[in-house]
Design a protein around this motif. Structure first.
Motif, PDB file in Angstrom:
ATOM      1  N   LEU A  15       0.846  -1.184   0.000  1.00  0.00           N
ATOM      2  CA  LEU A  15       0.000   0.000   0.000  1.00  0.00           C
ATOM      3  C   LEU A  15       0.883   1.235   0.000  1.00  0.00           C
ATOM      4  O   LEU A  15       1.823   1.340   0.761  1.00  0.00           O
ATOM      5  N   THR A  90      -5.002   2.025  -9.160  1.00  0.00           N
ATOM      6  CA  THR A  90      -5.914   2.742  -8.284  1.00  0.00           C
ATOM      7  C   THR A  90      -7.312   2.188  -8.488  1.00  0.00           C
ATOM      8  O   THR A  90      -7.741   1.941  -9.615  1.00  0.00           O
ATOM      9  N   SER A  92     -11.253   3.044  -7.458  1.00  0.00           N
ATOM     10  CA  SER A  92     -12.099   4.098  -6.909  1.00  0.00           C
ATOM     11  C   SER A  92     -13.554   3.663  -6.964  1.00  0.00           C
ATOM     12  O   SER A  92     -13.949   2.877  -7.831  1.00  0.00           O
ATOM     13  N   TYR A 123      -9.702  -4.158   1.746  1.00  0.00           N
ATOM     14  CA  TYR A 123      -8.932  -2.939   2.000  1.00  0.00           C
ATOM     15  C   TYR A 123      -9.743  -1.878   2.717  1.00  0.00           C
ATOM     16  O   TYR A 123      -9.193  -1.145   3.549  1.00  0.00           O
ATOM     17  N   TYR A 124     -11.048  -1.761   2.421  1.00  0.00           N
ATOM     18  CA  TYR A 124     -11.872  -0.761   3.112  1.00  0.00           C
ATOM     19  C   TYR A 124     -13.159  -1.410   3.607  1.00  0.00           C
ATOM     20  O   TYR A 124     -13.739  -2.264   2.932  1.00  0.00           O
ATOM     21  N   ALA A 132      -9.460  -4.720   7.393  1.00  0.00           N
ATOM     22  CA  ALA A 132      -9.910  -3.611   6.549  1.00  0.00           C
ATOM     23  C   ALA A 132      -9.690  -2.282   7.258  1.00  0.00           C
ATOM     24  O   ALA A 132      -9.817  -2.192   8.476  1.00  0.00           O
ATOM     25  N   ALA A 133      -9.350  -1.272   6.478  1.00  0.00           N
ATOM     26  CA  ALA A 133      -9.303   0.085   7.036  1.00  0.00           C
ATOM     27  C   ALA A 133     -10.749   0.535   7.231  1.00  0.00           C
ATOM     28  O   ALA A 133     -11.518   0.572   6.265  1.00  0.00           O
ATOM     29  N   TYR A 145     -14.085   7.056  -2.625  1.00  0.00           N
ATOM     30  CA  TYR A 145     -12.903   6.481  -1.976  1.00  0.00           C
ATOM     31  C   TYR A 145     -11.952   5.966  -3.053  1.00  0.00           C
ATOM     32  O   TYR A 145     -12.391   5.445  -4.086  1.00  0.00           O
ATOM     33  N   THR A 146     -10.675   6.076  -2.807  1.00  0.00           N
ATOM     34  CA  THR A 146      -9.688   5.498  -3.704  1.00  0.00           C
ATOM     35  C   THR A 146      -8.711   4.653  -2.892  1.00  0.00           C
ATOM     36  O   THR A 146      -8.387   4.979  -1.749  1.00  0.00           O
ATOM     37  N   TYR A 147      -8.286   3.573  -3.496  1.00  0.00           N
ATOM     38  CA  TYR A 147      -7.293   2.687  -2.880  1.00  0.00           C
ATOM     39  C   TYR A 147      -6.173   2.510  -3.899  1.00  0.00           C
ATOM     40  O   TYR A 147      -6.406   2.032  -5.014  1.00  0.00           O
ATOM     41  N   ASP A 148      -4.979   2.917  -3.550  1.00  0.00           N
ATOM     42  CA  ASP A 148      -3.843   2.905  -4.469  1.00  0.00           C
ATOM     43  C   ASP A 148      -2.768   1.955  -3.972  1.00  0.00           C
ATOM     44  O   ASP A 148      -2.482   1.901  -2.778  1.00  0.00           O
ATOM     45  N   PHE A 149      -2.188   1.230  -4.886  1.00  0.00           N
ATOM     46  CA  PHE A 149      -1.121   0.313  -4.493  1.00  0.00           C
ATOM     47  C   PHE A 149      -0.214   0.032  -5.684  1.00  0.00           C
ATOM     48  O   PHE A 149      -0.604   0.224  -6.838  1.00  0.00           O
TER      49      PHE A 149
END
Ligand SMILES: [Ca+2]
Ligand SMILES: [Ca+2]
Length: 212
Positions: A15, A90, A92, A123-124, A132-133, A145-149
């Motif tokens: 992450l 990413t 979203s 992840y969320y 999970a966050a 929301y966006t999750y980038d890795f």
């Protein structure tokens, strides 16, 4: 919500904080839930509880909700994605959770899985189950929301996006978590280019020093 599996998957994914939000994205998958759920399948490639409903805040928009709570994943993209080492991704999506009196919220969870499900990562979520966050907000409003890795290693074309309305307590109810405008994209890595520039600059600096 098998924690051990999630931890294994998490070890495969790094992450990162992504600062290049303005970079041009190359979409791998886009879903606005305006027509049907033909791009999605269920657990073990069977039935799922995903339903298309009217946006609680805008009847002219369709969104994803669920007719039943679930765990271990409920709805998965049929499309699978190949994670390439060093590539930045990413994900979203928009999420709306109805204000919930249940500690932990309405149960919206977003994850990645290598099957339906296999080794996977949440992840969320609306709480921290399976690592999970717990950042999905249940305030009756849409939030993006966006999750980038960056993928640290290549994983064959087997990664699916997954969502669910998690039944984490006997008080959990279905249909109070909504998703819309889901997208996964690859992102040109300005950080890698910058790192390359720094490397070249450093090399040049060292060469100059050696010349003296
Ligand atoms: Ca929509
Ligand atoms: Ca729920």
């Amino acid at each position: 919500m098998t924690k051990n599996i999630a931890k294994v998957w998490f070890s495969l994914v790094l992450l990162v904080g992504f600062l290049g939000a303005g970079a041009l994205a190359n979409p791998l998958f886009i879903e606005d839930f305006e027509s049907d759920l033909s791009l999605w399948t269920g657990k073990n490639n069977g039935a799922h509880n995903g339903v298309i409903v009217a946006d609680p805040l805008n009847a002219g928009n369709n969104v994803l909700s669920f007719s039943a709570t679930a765990s271990g994943g409920d709805i998965f993209t049929i499309a699978a994605f190949d994670l390439v080492a060093g590539q930045q991704y990413t994900i979203s999506f928009d999420y709306l959770g109805l204000p919930s009196q249940i500690p932990g919220g309405s149960g919206g969870f977003a994850g990645l899985s290598q099957a339906y499900p296999g080794t996977h990562l949440w992840y969320y979520g609306t709480n921290s189950t399976s690592g999970a966050a717990p950042i999905l907000v249940d305030d009756g409003q849409w939030h993006t929301y966006t999750y980038d890795f960056i993928a640290p290693s290549s994983i064959g074309g087997s990664i699916h996006l997954m969502f669910e309305d998690f039944g984490y307590s006997t008080a959990s109810v279905a249909g109070d978590a909504f998703f819309d405008n889901v997208q996964i994209s690859t992102i040109p890595v300005p950080g890698a280019l910058l790192l390359g520039s720094i490397g070249l600059g450093l090399t040049g600096h060292l060469r100059r020093r050696r010349a003296f």
